[in-house]
Each structure stands twice: as structure tokens, then as C-alpha cells.
Design a protein around this motif. Sequence first.
Motif, PDB file in Angstrom:
ATOM      1  N   MET A  94     -22.638 -27.625 -32.677  1.00 44.77           N
ATOM      2  CA  MET A  94     -23.301 -26.585 -31.889  1.00 44.77           C
ATOM      3  C   MET A  94     -24.810 -26.742 -32.024  1.00 44.77           C
ATOM      4  SD  MET A  94     -22.309 -22.590 -31.879  1.00 44.77           S
ATOM      5  CE  MET A  94     -22.970 -22.276 -33.500  1.00 44.77           C
ATOM      6  N   GLU A 147     -27.885 -21.715 -31.285  1.00 42.21           N
ATOM      7  CA  GLU A 147     -27.275 -20.583 -31.981  1.00 42.21           C
ATOM      8  C   GLU A 147     -26.567 -19.652 -31.006  1.00 42.21           C
ATOM      9  OE1 GLU A 147     -25.849 -18.825 -35.031  1.00 42.21           O
ATOM     10  OE2 GLU A 147     -26.964 -20.713 -35.126  1.00 42.21           O
ATOM     11  N   LYS A 155     -22.822 -19.277 -29.689  1.00 39.39           N
ATOM     12  CA  LYS A 155     -21.846 -18.502 -30.439  1.00 39.39           C
ATOM     13  C   LYS A 155     -21.251 -17.355 -29.603  1.00 39.39           C
ATOM     14  CE  LYS A 155     -20.287 -18.552 -34.716  1.00 39.39           C
ATOM     15  NZ  LYS A 155     -19.642 -19.755 -35.230  1.00 39.39           N
ATOM     16  N   TYR A 181     -17.779 -17.706 -28.384  1.00 41.21           N
ATOM     17  CA  TYR A 181     -16.695 -17.486 -29.345  1.00 41.21           C
ATOM     18  C   TYR A 181     -15.988 -16.160 -29.067  1.00 41.21           C
ATOM     19  CZ  TYR A 181     -14.565 -17.653 -34.018  1.00 41.21           C
ATOM     20  OH  TYR A 181     -13.689 -17.692 -35.066  1.00 41.21           O
ATOM     21  N   THR A 229     -28.694 -12.577 -26.161  1.00 42.52           N
ATOM     22  CA  THR A 229     -27.318 -12.524 -26.644  1.00 42.52           C
ATOM     23  C   THR A 229     -26.810 -11.083 -26.672  1.00 42.52           C
ATOM     24  OG1 THR A 229     -28.229 -12.540 -28.864  1.00 42.52           O
ATOM     25  CG2 THR A 229     -27.373 -14.616 -28.050  1.00 42.52           C
ATOM     26  N   LEU A 288     -17.461 -24.463 -32.224  1.00 42.33           N
ATOM     27  CA  LEU A 288     -17.912 -23.107 -32.543  1.00 42.33           C
ATOM     28  C   LEU A 288     -17.492 -22.685 -33.945  1.00 42.33           C
ATOM     29  CD1 LEU A 288     -17.128 -21.431 -29.108  1.00 42.33           C
ATOM     30  CD2 LEU A 288     -19.393 -21.668 -30.124  1.00 42.33           C
ATOM     31  N   LYS A 289     -16.327 -23.190 -34.370  1.00 42.56           N
ATOM     32  CA  LYS A 289     -15.834 -22.810 -35.697  1.00 42.56           C
ATOM     33  C   LYS A 289     -16.310 -23.777 -36.770  1.00 42.56           C
ATOM     34  CE  LYS A 289     -11.442 -21.385 -36.036  1.00 42.56           C
ATOM     35  NZ  LYS A 289     -11.253 -19.939 -36.173  1.00 42.56           N
ATOM     36  N   ASN A 290     -17.116 -24.767 -36.385  1.00 42.69           N
ATOM     37  CA  ASN A 290     -17.566 -25.784 -37.332  1.00 42.69           C
ATOM     38  C   ASN A 290     -16.382 -26.414 -38.030  1.00 42.69           C
ATOM     39  OD1 ASN A 290     -20.311 -26.017 -37.132  1.00 42.69           O
ATOM     40  ND2 ASN A 290     -20.600 -24.071 -38.228  1.00 42.69           N
TER      41      ASN A 290
END
Lengths: 455, 82, 182
Positions: free
Chosen positions: A1, A4, A7, A10, A84, A358-360
Motif C-alpha cells: 500500500m 495511507e 485504507k 478496507y 478520508t 490492505l491487510k499487509n
Amino acid sequence: MKYESQKVAYAYFAVAMGLFAIQVTGGLLAGWIYVSPNFLSELLPFNIVRMLHTNALIVWLILGFFGAAYFLIPEESEREIHSTKLAYLQLLILVVGTLGAVLTYTFNLFEGNWLLGKEGREFLEQPKWVKAGIVVAALIFLYNVSMTVLKGKKTAITNILLLGLWGLALLFLFAFYNPGNLSLDKQYWWYVVHLWVEGVWELIMASILAYLMLKLTGVDREIVEKWLYVIVAAALFSGILGTGHHYYWIGTPGYWQWIGSIFSSLEVIPFFAMMAFAFVMVWKGRRDHPNKAALLWSLGCATLAFFGAGVWGFLHTLHGVNYYTHGTQITAAHGHLAFYGAYVCLNLAIFSYAMPILKNRDPYNQVLNMGSFWLMTSGMVFMTFVLTFGGTVQTHMQRVVGDYFMDVQDQIAIFYWMRFGSGLVVVIGALLFIYSIWVPRKEVIEPGAAKTPAE
Amino acid sequence: MRADLLTRAWLTLLGLSLGSALLTLVPLRPALLGAGILLLALIKARVILARYLDLSGSPAWLRGFTMVLSGFTVLIFGLYLI
Amino acid sequence: MSDTSLIDELPGELLMWVLIISELLVFGAGLVAFMGVRLTDPAGFAEAQSHLHRTGAALNTAILVTSGYLAAQALHWRRAARRFAARLALLAAAALGVVFLIIKGAEYADKSAQGINFETHPFFMFYYLLTGFHAAHVLAGVGILLLVTWRDEPRNIEAGAQFWHMVDLVWIMLFPVIYLLG
């Protein structure tokens, strides 16, 4: 990603997958009512189950599109999302609106109330306040993404995506017009329903597919963009006047039969082009991206959309054919494979691509995810065949021979049983997909050293 | 595209149009008349593609368009004869 | 790869060619449908066709091919840096488009005076649908020609002229089928 604010996607994907689970469960319930018609007939009548099944579908697909836009626009425009906070506010409004529509419809609250009561129109039954909420959410979204794109780099992918999303929001405004005349009602209603799925949604589909191809195959952007423009031109050329194929039997003048037949036949072309595009990109691609599941879903999307929307659509779009097949199970066969191929697979492709990022979390639980593709797809394809055969028998008995509707329904009960079975497989596949995205932390099969990707 | 070729294309188109107008005045069997009219139209279409739309520089495309248009003309003629 | 080089061979904008092919498919399908429906009532179609003005339509063919010639010539001149001549040719091409529409309008007015409309006979439904759709393209084409007269970069003129040639091409195939094949 890289950014930032990606996110945000998600949360959108999470809600979308929740609704996806509800949607397919509702579908299974509706499938059961087909074989056992009195099931829940007092508590939850078929029309409400069907509304849940179709509306939950539309809402989760749109949430997926919004999420996809929030995910890919920062990367394409090379900057963070404008706000965001607004993105989360937009999601909140949509969730509240969806709950409001479901509760109002299920319990028929505020019957007849201008603002709070349901409107009773298929697909556009949301109470006025929910419709207004949807427009507010759409405006927030358009403001948010347009500001991001305007301030950042503009690419063909974001341009087409924005065009599609603006079209999606503006066309929804037709939902506010509710004429007393039923023919007129249908006429305007298709401006939303048809111009969405056979118009602007195709732009969204093409641009998300183009993004995935760009990432997964590593083909030059220039080539991807050329394809994208051609697909979009073909989609709009055929799709807009293709609306005519809904105007055959609602009381519009006879020439619509020819306008509708000719233009909607050409709607096969953009879907064929998308399939050709996906496969040519994979053949030409230099990159062997490790996310095989996303690639599988992308190719599945392009292929099944061509068959479901293109071939199965063409099957009954000519007015001479539609005169007999209109509103039979042939329509249901087409509807299921078209939505699954074009828009469900597209969303699941972008989920499969984006969620691990997104979840790394690498690796990606490829095996379970790919297994869910084959489960869902085989279930859906089998359902399509079953409904096509059932619909053919129904068309012959009901429209050619002239038997009574309910007598025919009894005769084709076997097809409804098989459809329920295939639906069960689809639901298991869908739940497996959601599980594979969220739960496992370790890959089912450890990749061998030789297979570790070079990148 | 050279200008004299363009002018020649234009004159050809005018001539062919006059030709099909004259053809309708001659008492011919319907099949023959139809064939003549459609053939002239096909030639005109090819001139437009080659000269006006400048496909003469791309023989493959010109051939492709001509083939499809010929197929179309044959189909129309077939429907006309039935 | 060979397919991209073949696509690069097409003169001008790729999207114009997508449009040209799409339009040809639509009008082609419409004309085939017309000839197909004609089989159900050949005598009625022949009778209906006798109400059409062949001379006016033939004149319109000459007008359109001349207009197309001017548009093609305009591109040629613009590329030779004869900007004024190019603009003049584009204006003349647009003016001929207007003449086409006037003749077409007179034809429609006459039909209307005879009480002929969409519903009169399947022949006239196709007649109005196909020629009306074509006339709408002529109208759009006139607008486009005027637009590229104003913004006269060579690639704009090329795209505008390509649209105009497409309109020409469609008429060339439409005219004999609807007006002449009886």
C-alpha cells in the motif's frame, strides 16, 4: 500500500462482503421458495426475499466499486484521497440507508407515507429519504474522488472510472420521478437499471479491469489505454440505444422493437472486446505476478461476462425471440450469469488483489480463494444451464402450447430443485471466499523455493 | 492523398450516381436492375473508403471493408430475389 | 505484435474507426431487417415505395458526395498550409449538408401532408427510422464540420471529415436499398 488513505477501501470491502453473504443467503432462500412455495409465505413473502436478493446485490456491488475507486485512485493520481473523513461519512450514510430500506420494506413501516414509506417499485422501492441519502452519499463521493483526481495525475483509467461513477450517480436521479402511468414508470425506470448495468457500469468494469491488467501483467499503459477507449466507445454506442430492448412490450411504439434489437445485439461487442483484452494482456504480459487468485478472477470475469451478458443476453434480445421468452426462466438464467460474470467476479477480483495489500498480509491464501472461484463459478454456470433448459421448456409449454402458468411451474419443478442445489454450491463458494480473505494467516500450501517469484 | 486522385474519385462518384439513376429508367428485368444498382452502390462505397477515407494506403483494411460490404450486398440481393 | 501494427495503419483517430464500423453495423443490420420484413409483403412495400421522391434522393446523393469531396479537399489543403481555402471548403461542405437536410425536410413534409407516418406501413416505419437516423447524423455532421472550421488543427479536420465520409458512405448503401430496389 503506497498511500495511507487507500485504507478507506478496507471498510468498503468489508461491508460489501457482509452484504454479499446476505445476498447469496437471500438467493438460497428464494431458491427454496421456488421448490417449496409456501415456505415463510406469511413471515417473509417471496417479493421481499427477491427484493433483498436483488437490492443487496446492487448495493454491495456499488460499495465494491466505491471501495475500488478509493483504492486505485490514489495510486493512479499519485496522491492521497482528498478527505478520508468524508469517505467514511459516505459509507455510514449508505449503511444507514440500506438498513432503512430493508427494515421499511420487510415490515412495511409507514405504509403510504410520502417520505418514509416504501415506494413499491421493483428495484426502486427505497423510501424517499433513503433515495435522498443515496444522492447525498454519491455527491460526497464524487466530490471526494474528483478533487483527488483533479489535484493529481490524470490517467485514462481514472478518467473512465470517473465518467462511469458520475454517470452512475446522475442516472440515479431518474429514481425520483415516479409517474402514475405504469408504462411511463417502466420507461424511466430502465434509465436507471439498464443505463447502469449496460452503460456506465461497463465503463467502471472496463477501467477496474484495465487497472488489474496493468498491475498483474505489466503490459505498457499505452496499450491498455488504447483497448480501454475502444471498449468504452463500443459500450456506450451499443448500450444507450440498447435500452430499447426493454421497450418491446410496455406500450411504446413499434419501432422500438427494431432499435432495441439492433443496438442491443451490438452490446456483445464490448464484452467480447473485454475478454479479448484480458487474454491478450496476459499473453503479452512480461510480469508473473504472484497474486494468481486475482488474475484468475479477472480472467473469469471477462470470460463469464462475455457469456453471461453477451451470449446469454443476445440469446433473447431480438424481439422475435423475446416475444416468446419474455419473463421466463431464460431471463433468470441470463440475469444470474451476467451479474455474476460481469460485476460479482469483477468485485471479487479487486478484493482478491487489494485485500492482501490492505491487510499487509502475504501470501494470499491462493488455494482457498481459487477453490472458491471454481466452486462459485461451477455452481453459477450449472444454474445458468439448468434455468436455460427449464426456461426453454417453460417457453414452449406456456407461450407456444398455451398451458397455464402454474401447471407449467409444476412440470419444471425438477429444474428448480437442481437450481437450488447449484445455488447451495454458490453460497458455499461465497462463504469460502470470505473466509479465505479474512481468516487464514498461513498459506494452505507452502510455496517451494523454486516457485518463489523473482520480483 | 493527391488532389487529382481525390477529384477523380469525386467525378467517379457523380458518374456512378448518374449511372444508377439512368439504370432505373431502362426497362430491365427486376433481378438485373437490382444487381446493377447494388453493384454500382458497392463500387461507390469502395471509392469513398479508398479515397475519401484514405484507406488506399492500407490495403488490408480496404480489402476487409470491401469483403464485408460485398457480403452485405450479396445478402441484400439474395433477400431481394426471394 | 502484428495486430497493433495493423491498427496503427488506420488513418486518423482509432475511435473514429470504431464509430464508423459501429454505424455501418447498425445501418447494415437495419437494411437487412428492412429487406427481411419486405418478404412478408412485397406488393405493399413496392406500393409504399412508389410514394418516395427518387429524384430528390438521387440529387441528395450528388450533394453528399460533392460535400464529402470538399471535406476531403479541406484536409488536403490544411495539410498544405492553405488554411483559408480549407476553411472555405469546410463551410461549403457544411452548407451542402444543410441543402441535403432541406431536401430531406421537404420530402418528410410531403409525406406528412399525405398523412403518412411511422404507423402507416412497415415500409414507412423503416423509411423513417433509417433515413431519420441518417438525417440526424447529417445534422450532427454539419455541426462537427462547423466546429472543425473554427478549431482547424489538421487532426480535428481529419476526424470531422471522417465522420462526414461515414455519413456519406451510409447514404450510398441506404439510398439504393430503400429508394430503388422495388
